[in-house]
Enzyme design. Structure first.
Site, PDB file in Angstrom:
ATOM      1  N   CYS A   1      10.455  -0.880  -5.473  1.00  0.00           N
ATOM      2  CA  CYS A   1      10.463  -2.270  -4.713  1.00  0.00           C
ATOM      3  C   CYS A   1       9.441  -2.212  -3.497  1.00  0.00           C
ATOM      4  CB  CYS A   1      12.135  -2.760  -4.310  1.00  0.00           C
ATOM      5  SG  CYS A   1      12.050  -4.056  -3.278  1.00  0.00           S
TER       6      CYS A   1
ATOM      7  N   CYS B   1      11.308  -3.540  -0.540  1.00  0.00           N
ATOM      8  CA  CYS B   1      12.255  -2.530   0.135  1.00  0.00           C
ATOM      9  C   CYS B   1      11.846  -1.523   1.029  1.00  0.00           C
ATOM     10  CB  CYS B   1      13.031  -1.897  -0.882  1.00  0.00           C
ATOM     11  SG  CYS B   1      13.839  -3.011  -2.137  1.00  0.00           S
TER      12      CYS B   1
END
Length: 89
Positions: A32, A35
Site C-alpha cells: 500500500c 500506508c
C-alpha cells in the site's frame, strides 16, 4: 513503530476488544503506497501518546485470517485507522 502492538486474530480480543484504554488500530499492508506515507506519522503519534493511547497494527495481507478480521470490522481499503473504546469502534 516500536510502540505499536502487532495484532492478529489470536490476540485481537485481548489487545483491542478487552483493552481498558482508547485503542487505535491501523489496518495496513506492505504493498500500500499510502500506508508508507502514513507510517512515519503513525510512528510519531505512537511515541507522542505512549502510555495514554494504545496503538495496534494489523497487516491485512499477512494471512487470510487477518484479512477476514479486517473485513469483519468493515475495513474496505488501506490505510484505515479505527478507534476503539470499551471494545466498540
Amino acid at each position: 513503530m516500536a510502540n505499536a502492538i502487532e495484532a492478529n486474530p489470536n490476540n485481537w480480543n485481548q489487545e483491542v476488544l478487552k483493552s481498558n484504554m482508547l485503542t487505535v488500530v491501523y489496518f495496513w499492508h506492505e504493498q500500500c503506497p499510502w500506508c508508507f506515507r502514513l507510517n512515519p506519522i503513525f510512528s510519531e503519534i505512537t511515541e507522542r501518546y505512549k502510555g495514554r493511547i494504545k496503538f495496534v497494527k494489523l497487516n491485512v495481507l499477512e494471512s487470510a485470517e487477518n484479512r477476514e478480521l479486517a473485513t469483519s470490522q468493515g475495513v474496505m481499503g488501506t490505510p484505515t485507522l479505527m478507534f476503539f473504546c470499551g471494545g466498540r469502534p
